[in-house]
Design a protein around this motif. Structure first.
Motif, PDB file in Angstrom:
ATOM      1  N   ALA A   1       5.943   2.874  -5.243  1.00 47.00           N
ATOM      2  CA  ALA A   1       5.612   1.591  -5.456  1.00 47.00           C
ATOM      3  C   ALA A   1       4.356   1.363  -4.519  1.00 47.00           C
ATOM      4  CB  ALA A   1       6.555   0.595  -5.295  1.00 47.00           C
ATOM      5  N   ALA A   2       3.257   0.458  -4.947  1.00 49.27           N
ATOM      6  CA  ALA A   2       2.307  -0.046  -4.112  1.00 49.27           C
ATOM      7  C   ALA A   2       1.988  -1.676  -4.233  1.00 49.27           C
ATOM      8  CB  ALA A   2       1.004   0.726  -4.817  1.00 49.27           C
ATOM      9  N   VAL A   3       1.537  -2.047  -3.273  1.00 50.93           N
ATOM     10  CA  VAL A   3       1.178  -3.430  -3.117  1.00 50.93           C
ATOM     11  C   VAL A   3      -0.257  -3.438  -2.555  1.00 50.93           C
ATOM     12  CG1 VAL A   3       1.571  -5.499  -2.101  1.00 50.93           C
ATOM     13  CG2 VAL A   3       3.359  -4.517  -3.054  1.00 50.93           C
ATOM     14  N   ALA A   4      -1.178  -3.943  -3.207  1.00 45.56           N
ATOM     15  CA  ALA A   4      -2.680  -4.055  -2.857  1.00 45.56           C
ATOM     16  C   ALA A   4      -2.860  -5.473  -2.302  1.00 45.56           C
ATOM     17  CB  ALA A   4      -3.384  -3.472  -4.056  1.00 45.56           C
ATOM     18  N   ARG A   5      -3.255  -5.535  -1.154  1.00 45.27           N
ATOM     19  CA  ARG A   5      -3.283  -6.855  -0.632  1.00 45.27           C
ATOM     20  C   ARG A   5      -4.916  -7.311  -0.606  1.00 45.27           C
ATOM     21  NH1 ARG A   5      -2.878 -11.686   0.001  1.00 45.27           N
ATOM     22  NH2 ARG A   5      -2.092 -12.661   1.794  1.00 45.27           N
ATOM     23  N   THR A   6      -5.251  -8.396  -0.990  1.00 41.56           N
ATOM     24  CA  THR A   6      -6.602  -9.012  -0.662  1.00 41.56           C
ATOM     25  C   THR A   6      -6.794 -10.290   0.232  1.00 41.56           C
ATOM     26  OG1 THR A   6      -6.471 -10.377  -2.585  1.00 41.56           O
ATOM     27  CG2 THR A   6      -7.192  -8.083  -3.069  1.00 41.56           C
ATOM     28  N   ASP A   7      -7.772 -10.817   0.372  1.00 36.13           N
ATOM     29  CA  ASP A   7      -7.527 -12.058   1.119  1.00 36.13           C
ATOM     30  C   ASP A   7      -6.903 -13.160   0.432  1.00 36.13           C
ATOM     31  OD1 ASP A   7      -9.064 -11.089   3.112  1.00 36.13           O
ATOM     32  OD2 ASP A   7     -10.878 -11.775   2.459  1.00 36.13           O
TER      33      ASP A   7
ATOM     34  N   GLU B   1      -0.529   3.726  -6.957  1.00 36.95           N
ATOM     35  CA  GLU B   1      -1.803   3.269  -6.321  1.00 36.95           C
ATOM     36  C   GLU B   1      -2.953   2.731  -7.315  1.00 36.95           C
ATOM     37  OE1 GLU B   1      -0.188   6.064  -5.953  1.00 36.95           O
ATOM     38  OE2 GLU B   1      -0.450   6.678  -3.787  1.00 36.95           O
ATOM     39  N   PRO B   2      -3.238   3.724  -8.441  1.00 35.83           N
ATOM     40  CA  PRO B   2      -4.146   3.148  -9.426  1.00 35.83           C
ATOM     41  C   PRO B   2      -3.749   2.072 -10.156  1.00 35.83           C
ATOM     42  CG  PRO B   2      -3.391   5.348  -9.813  1.00 35.83           C
ATOM     43  CD  PRO B   2      -3.016   5.166  -8.634  1.00 35.83           C
TER      44      PRO B   2
ATOM     45  N   HIS C   1      -7.852  -4.990   1.065  1.00 39.96           N
ATOM     46  CA  HIS C   1      -8.082  -4.412   2.413  1.00 39.96           C
ATOM     47  C   HIS C   1      -6.648  -3.759   2.934  1.00 39.96           C
ATOM     48  CE1 HIS C   1      -5.426  -7.684   3.790  1.00 39.96           C
ATOM     49  NE2 HIS C   1      -6.209  -8.666   3.284  1.00 39.96           N
ATOM     50  N   SER C   2      -5.782  -3.891   2.296  1.00 35.60           N
ATOM     51  CA  SER C   2      -4.468  -3.169   2.759  1.00 35.60           C
ATOM     52  C   SER C   2      -3.925  -2.734   1.366  1.00 35.60           C
ATOM     53  CB  SER C   2      -3.735  -3.900   3.593  1.00 35.60           C
ATOM     54  OG  SER C   2      -4.131  -4.597   4.672  1.00 35.60           O
ATOM     55  N   LEU C   3      -3.206  -1.678   1.668  1.00 39.54           N
ATOM     56  CA  LEU C   3      -2.350  -0.872   0.434  1.00 39.54           C
ATOM     57  C   LEU C   3      -1.134  -0.293   1.179  1.00 39.54           C
ATOM     58  CD1 LEU C   3      -2.600  -0.096  -2.550  1.00 39.54           C
ATOM     59  CD2 LEU C   3      -3.454   1.971  -1.873  1.00 39.54           C
ATOM     60  N   TYR C   4       0.297  -1.135   0.551  1.00 41.83           N
ATOM     61  CA  TYR C   4       1.243  -0.747   0.966  1.00 41.83           C
ATOM     62  C   TYR C   4       1.832   0.251   0.191  1.00 41.83           C
ATOM     63  CZ  TYR C   4       0.655  -4.716   4.202  1.00 41.83           C
ATOM     64  OH  TYR C   4       0.186  -5.605   4.821  1.00 41.83           O
ATOM     65  N   LEU C   5       2.702   1.332   0.537  1.00 44.34           N
ATOM     66  CA  LEU C   5       3.395   2.151  -0.146  1.00 44.34           C
ATOM     67  C   LEU C   5       4.717   2.560   0.046  1.00 44.34           C
ATOM     68  CD1 LEU C   5       0.469   4.992  -0.349  1.00 44.34           C
ATOM     69  CD2 LEU C   5       0.962   3.350  -1.954  1.00 44.34           C
ATOM     70  N   ALA C   6       5.569   3.023  -0.798  1.00 46.30           N
ATOM     71  CA  ALA C   6       7.098   3.383  -0.549  1.00 46.30           C
ATOM     72  C   ALA C   6       7.176   4.355  -1.712  1.00 46.30           C
ATOM     73  CB  ALA C   6       7.807   2.356  -0.168  1.00 46.30           C
TER      74      ALA C   6
ATOM     75  N   GLY D   1     -17.250  -2.289  -0.140  1.00 46.02           N
ATOM     76  CA  GLY D   1     -17.929  -2.279   1.256  1.00 46.02           C
ATOM     77  C   GLY D   1     -16.847  -2.730   2.128  1.00 46.02           C
ATOM     78  N   ARG D   2     -15.595  -2.397   1.698  1.00 44.22           N
ATOM     79  CA  ARG D   2     -14.572  -2.837   2.705  1.00 44.22           C
ATOM     80  C   ARG D   2     -13.566  -1.907   3.064  1.00 44.22           C
ATOM     81  NH1 ARG D   2     -10.976  -8.524   1.799  1.00 44.22           N
ATOM     82  NH2 ARG D   2     -10.792  -8.750   4.150  1.00 44.22           N
ATOM     83  N   PRO D   3     -13.197  -1.470   4.154  1.00 42.04           N
ATOM     84  CA  PRO D   3     -12.193  -0.341   4.618  1.00 42.04           C
ATOM     85  C   PRO D   3     -10.835  -0.787   3.975  1.00 42.04           C
ATOM     86  CG  PRO D   3     -13.185  -1.361   6.466  1.00 42.04           C
ATOM     87  CD  PRO D   3     -13.843  -2.191   5.581  1.00 42.04           C
ATOM     88  N   ILE D   4      -9.988   0.198   4.029  1.00 43.83           N
ATOM     89  CA  ILE D   4      -8.575  -0.103   3.287  1.00 43.83           C
ATOM     90  C   ILE D   4      -7.661   0.629   4.237  1.00 43.83           C
ATOM     91  CG2 ILE D   4      -7.193   0.266   1.619  1.00 43.83           C
ATOM     92  CD1 ILE D   4      -9.597   0.289  -0.511  1.00 43.83           C
ATOM     93  N   THR D   5      -6.676  -0.141   4.668  1.00 49.87           N
ATOM     94  CA  THR D   5      -5.636   0.356   5.486  1.00 49.87           C
ATOM     95  C   THR D   5      -4.157   0.547   4.868  1.00 49.87           C
ATOM     96  OG1 THR D   5      -6.433  -1.053   7.608  1.00 49.87           O
ATOM     97  CG2 THR D   5      -4.309  -0.115   7.733  1.00 49.87           C
ATOM     98  N   ILE D   6      -3.884   1.711   4.892  1.00 54.01           N
ATOM     99  CA  ILE D   6      -2.846   2.160   4.115  1.00 54.01           C
ATOM    100  C   ILE D   6      -1.499   1.820   5.092  1.00 54.01           C
ATOM    101  CG2 ILE D   6      -1.156   4.062   3.016  1.00 54.01           C
ATOM    102  CD1 ILE D   6      -5.091   3.918   2.855  1.00 54.01           C
ATOM    103  N   TYR D   7      -0.322   1.069   4.501  1.00 55.36           N
ATOM    104  CA  TYR D   7       0.763   1.111   5.349  1.00 55.36           C
ATOM    105  C   TYR D   7       1.935   1.985   4.514  1.00 55.36           C
ATOM    106  CZ  TYR D   7      -1.770  -2.671   7.737  1.00 55.36           C
ATOM    107  OH  TYR D   7      -2.513  -3.344   8.634  1.00 55.36           O
ATOM    108  N   SER D   8       2.440   3.029   5.051  1.00 61.50           N
ATOM    109  CA  SER D   8       3.433   3.905   4.104  1.00 61.50           C
ATOM    110  C   SER D   8       4.724   3.573   5.005  1.00 61.50           C
ATOM    111  CB  SER D   8       3.104   5.232   4.410  1.00 61.50           C
ATOM    112  OG  SER D   8       4.048   6.061   3.900  1.00 61.50           O
ATOM    113  N   LEU D   9       5.697   3.304   4.194  1.00 61.98           N
ATOM    114  CA  LEU D   9       6.949   2.598   4.651  1.00 61.98           C
ATOM    115  C   LEU D   9       8.140   3.536   4.207  1.00 61.98           C
ATOM    116  CD1 LEU D   9       6.182  -0.732   2.884  1.00 61.98           C
ATOM    117  CD2 LEU D   9       6.331  -0.365   5.271  1.00 61.98           C
TER     118      LEU D   9
END
Ligand SMILES: [Zn+2]
Length: 162
Positions: free
Chosen positions: A38-44, A64-65, A80-85, A115-123
């Motif tokens: 599962a993935a959660v893509a976070r924006t502002d 992810e896609p 800006h962030s992508l959470y994965l489990a 133009g924005r870096p993406i941080t991946i949080y893997s749980l």
């Protein structure tokens, strides 16, 4: 730099996204091997969820896609962030999942586009620790182009209205 951090050190918003990605896991469907991500893509302004959809050996969508497409479909591509489990069918420890090669390229392309870096949080499923990785660490020499960067800048300057 990639690192493991305590779940308790995340902000309340990051913790909420982490819990949401675990809540999204049961929505994944994998008839082929059973393992789902599962993935959660976070924006502002919002979050967008995605989960594995793998119905046969010849068709499938990674989480992810799915989440990224949900964000872009909503007109909200600046993730800006992508959470994965991950949940394994054998009940084993899923560890910390990272995107496959194709998904790494998609994340890199999106970061170039916005133009924005993406941080991946893997749980893991215990929510005790979180692996934090910058997208440039996942694919340090990703294909990129000025055309992609210009296309993203043009779209973000003139977003599609609903
Ligand atoms: Zn993938």
């Amino acid at each position: 730099m990639s690192h493991l951090t305590d779940f308790d050190s995340l902000t309340p918003e990051q913790q909420a996204c982490a819990r949401l990605v675990l809540e999204t896991l049961p929505h994944g469907i994998n008839v082929v091997t059973g393992t789902v991500i599962a993935a959660v893509a976070r924006t502002d302004t919002a979050f967008h969820r995605g989960a594995t959809l793998w119905l046969s050996g010849t068709s499938g969508v990674h989480a992810e896609p799915a989440a990224i497409s949900a964000a872009t479909t909503a007109g909200d591509p600046a993730i800006h962030s992508l959470y994965l489990a991950m949940r394994r069918t054998d009940g084993g420890d899923p560890g910390y999942v990272t995107p496959c090669g194709e998904c790494r390229q998609l994340v890199a392309d999106l970061a170039t586009y916005t133009g924005r870096p993406i941080t991946i949080y893997s749980l893991n499923d215990r929510l005790d620790h979180v692996q934090v990785i910058e997208h440039t660490e996942l694919l340090p020499h990703a294909y990129g182009s000025q055309r992609l960067r210009r296309a993203g800048a043009a779209r973000l300057a003139n977003p599609v209205s609903a």
